[in-house]
Scaffold this motif. Structure first.
Motif, PDB file in Angstrom:
ATOM      1  N   PRO A  32       0.772  -1.245   0.000  1.00 37.06           N
ATOM      2  CA  PRO A  32       0.000   0.000   0.000  1.00 37.06           C
ATOM      3  C   PRO A  32       0.807   1.303   0.000  1.00 37.06           C
ATOM      4  N   VAL A  33       2.092   1.237   0.340  1.00 37.73           N
ATOM      5  CA  VAL A  33       2.861   2.468   0.526  1.00 37.73           C
ATOM      6  C   VAL A  33       3.779   2.731  -0.668  1.00 37.73           C
ATOM      7  N   ILE A  34       3.742   3.951  -1.161  1.00 42.32           N
ATOM      8  CA  ILE A  34       4.771   4.440  -2.096  1.00 42.32           C
ATOM      9  C   ILE A  34       5.649   5.394  -1.311  1.00 42.32           C
ATOM     10  N   GLY A  35       6.922   5.140  -1.334  1.00 42.76           N
ATOM     11  CA  GLY A  35       7.870   6.006  -0.648  1.00 42.76           C
ATOM     12  C   GLY A  35       8.872   6.581  -1.618  1.00 42.76           C
ATOM     13  N   TRP A  36       9.304   7.795  -1.353  1.00 43.68           N
ATOM     14  CA  TRP A  36      10.359   8.429  -2.135  1.00 43.68           C
ATOM     15  C   TRP A  36      11.573   8.618  -1.232  1.00 43.68           C
ATOM     16  N   PHE A  37      12.716   8.210  -1.735  1.00 41.94           N
ATOM     17  CA  PHE A  37      13.970   8.279  -0.983  1.00 41.94           C
ATOM     18  C   PHE A  37      14.984   9.101  -1.776  1.00 41.94           C
ATOM     19  N   HIS A  38      15.834   9.786  -1.046  1.00 42.75           N
ATOM     20  CA  HIS A  38      16.863  10.631  -1.643  1.00 42.75           C
ATOM     21  C   HIS A  38      18.231  10.131  -1.208  1.00 42.75           C
ATOM     22  N   GLN A  39      19.114   9.986  -2.175  1.00 46.88           N
ATOM     23  CA  GLN A  39      20.487   9.613  -1.856  1.00 46.88           C
ATOM     24  C   GLN A  39      21.424  10.648  -2.445  1.00 46.88           C
ATOM     25  N   ALA A  40      21.965  11.477  -1.559  1.00 46.97           N
ATOM     26  CA  ALA A  40      22.945  12.478  -1.985  1.00 46.97           C
ATOM     27  C   ALA A  40      24.290  11.791  -2.195  1.00 46.97           C
ATOM     28  N   PRO A  41      25.162  12.378  -2.996  1.00 51.22           N
ATOM     29  CA  PRO A  41      26.468  11.775  -3.254  1.00 51.22           C
ATOM     30  C   PRO A  41      27.240  11.488  -1.971  1.00 51.22           C
ATOM     31  N   GLY A  42      27.678  10.255  -1.806  1.00 49.25           N
ATOM     32  CA  GLY A  42      28.468   9.879  -0.649  1.00 49.25           C
ATOM     33  C   GLY A  42      27.683   9.701   0.639  1.00 49.25           C
ATOM     34  N   LYS A  43      26.361   9.747   0.542  1.00 51.14           N
ATOM     35  CA  LYS A  43      25.539   9.642   1.754  1.00 51.14           C
ATOM     36  C   LYS A  43      24.570   8.475   1.641  1.00 51.14           C
ATOM     37  N   ALA A  44      24.009   8.118   2.782  1.00 48.82           N
ATOM     38  CA  ALA A  44      23.048   7.028   2.812  1.00 48.82           C
ATOM     39  C   ALA A  44      21.700   7.469   2.237  1.00 48.82           C
ATOM     40  N   ARG A  45      20.935   6.499   1.815  1.00 49.05           N
ATOM     41  CA  ARG A  45      19.602   6.753   1.292  1.00 49.05           C
ATOM     42  C   ARG A  45      18.681   7.187   2.437  1.00 49.05           C
ATOM     43  N   GLU A  46      17.949   8.279   2.212  1.00 53.43           N
ATOM     44  CA  GLU A  46      17.082   8.818   3.254  1.00 53.43           C
ATOM     45  C   GLU A  46      15.654   8.951   2.735  1.00 53.43           C
ATOM     46  N   GLY A  47      14.715   8.651   3.584  1.00 56.31           N
ATOM     47  CA  GLY A  47      13.319   8.772   3.199  1.00 56.31           C
ATOM     48  C   GLY A  47      12.873  10.226   3.180  1.00 56.31           C
ATOM     49  N   SER A  48      12.092  10.569   2.144  1.00 57.37           N
ATOM     50  CA  SER A  48      11.605  11.937   2.010  1.00 57.37           C
ATOM     51  C   SER A  48      10.092  12.048   2.191  1.00 57.37           C
ATOM     52  N   ALA A  49       9.338  11.203   1.486  1.00 60.01           N
ATOM     53  CA  ALA A  49       7.886  11.340   1.507  1.00 60.01           C
ATOM     54  C   ALA A  49       7.246   9.980   1.293  1.00 60.01           C
ATOM     55  N   PHE A  50       6.065   9.806   1.900  1.00 55.16           N
ATOM     56  CA  PHE A  50       5.415   8.503   1.893  1.00 55.16           C
ATOM     57  C   PHE A  50       3.920   8.675   1.736  1.00 55.16           C
ATOM     58  N   ASN A  51       3.318   7.815   0.919  1.00 52.92           N
ATOM     59  CA  ASN A  51       1.898   7.909   0.638  1.00 52.92           C
ATOM     60  C   ASN A  51       1.299   6.518   0.715  1.00 52.92           C
ATOM     61  N   LYS A  52       0.432   6.324   1.699  1.00 49.79           N
ATOM     62  CA  LYS A  52      -0.250   5.055   1.819  1.00 49.79           C
ATOM     63  C   LYS A  52      -1.515   5.125   0.980  1.00 49.79           C
ATOM     64  N   SER A  53      -2.027   3.987   0.603  1.00 48.19           N
ATOM     65  CA  SER A  53      -3.097   3.947  -0.383  1.00 48.19           C
ATOM     66  C   SER A  53      -4.365   4.646   0.078  1.00 48.19           C
ATOM     67  N   ARG A  54      -4.601   4.669   1.359  1.00 46.32           N
ATOM     68  CA  ARG A  54      -5.779   5.359   1.837  1.00 46.32           C
ATOM     69  C   ARG A  54      -5.555   6.870   1.794  1.00 46.32           C
ATOM     70  N   ALA A  55      -6.551   7.594   1.345  1.00 47.27           N
ATOM     71  CA  ALA A  55      -6.434   9.049   1.257  1.00 47.27           C
ATOM     72  C   ALA A  55      -6.135   9.638   2.624  1.00 47.27           C
ATOM     73  N   ASP A  57      -3.269   9.449   4.248  1.00 44.15           N
ATOM     74  CA  ASP A  57      -2.113   8.842   4.901  1.00 44.15           C
ATOM     75  C   ASP A  57      -0.847   9.262   4.167  1.00 44.15           C
ATOM     76  N   ILE A  58      -0.439  10.488   4.405  1.00 44.32           N
ATOM     77  CA  ILE A  58       0.744  11.057   3.764  1.00 44.32           C
ATOM     78  C   ILE A  58       1.680  11.569   4.849  1.00 44.32           C
ATOM     79  N   PHE A  59       2.962  11.279   4.680  1.00 39.34           N
ATOM     80  CA  PHE A  59       3.954  11.669   5.676  1.00 39.34           C
ATOM     81  C   PHE A  59       5.171  12.234   4.964  1.00 39.34           C
TER      82      PHE A  59
END
Length: 122
Positions: A32-55, A57-59
């Motif tokens: 149910p969840v779509i998440g967007w992650f950002h990975q800057a050069p030389g850094k770990a992948r970090e979560g940015s935004a998340f959307n669960k299927s139910r209207a 539920d956004i974080f």
């Protein structure tokens, strides 16, 4: 097996905007969840935004709240990330992922796209 394909990255000037897309190819999103992650050069992948299927539920991660907007179109098995007021710290590779829980921890997401590059430079 579902595959996620990101698009919409590119070169943008500081202060500019980009809209990233994430499409599930071949199958409906299994989780149910779509998440967007950002990975800057030389850094770990970090979560940015998340959307669960139910209207509603956004974080957002605190760093992008008010700057990024996540949305999705379940009829198209697609997710989107509108990024505004971009600055050089926002540059890097952006990944979309599909998971069961809206969390910033990458290991909880089963399916990942290949990523799309965002460059912020004048």
């Amino acid at each position: 097996q579902v595959q996620l394909v990101e698009s919409g990255g590119g070169l943008v000037q500081p202060g500019g905007s980009l809209r990233l897309s994430c499409e599930a190819c071949g199958f409906s999103l299994p989780e149910p969840v779509i998440g967007w992650f950002h990975q800057a050069p030389g850094k770990a992948r970090e979560g940015s935004a998340f959307n669960k299927s139910r209207a509603g539920d956004i974080f957002y991660a605190p760093a992008v709240k008010g700057q990024f907007t996540i949305s999705r179109d379940n009829t198209k098995n697609a997710g989107y990330l509108q990024m505004n007021s971009l600055n050089p710290e926002d540059a890097g590779i952006y990944y979309c992922a599909n998971g069961h829980v809206a969390t910033t921890i990458p290991k909880f997401y089963r399916t990942w796209g290949q990523g799309t590059q965002v460059t912020v430079s004048s």
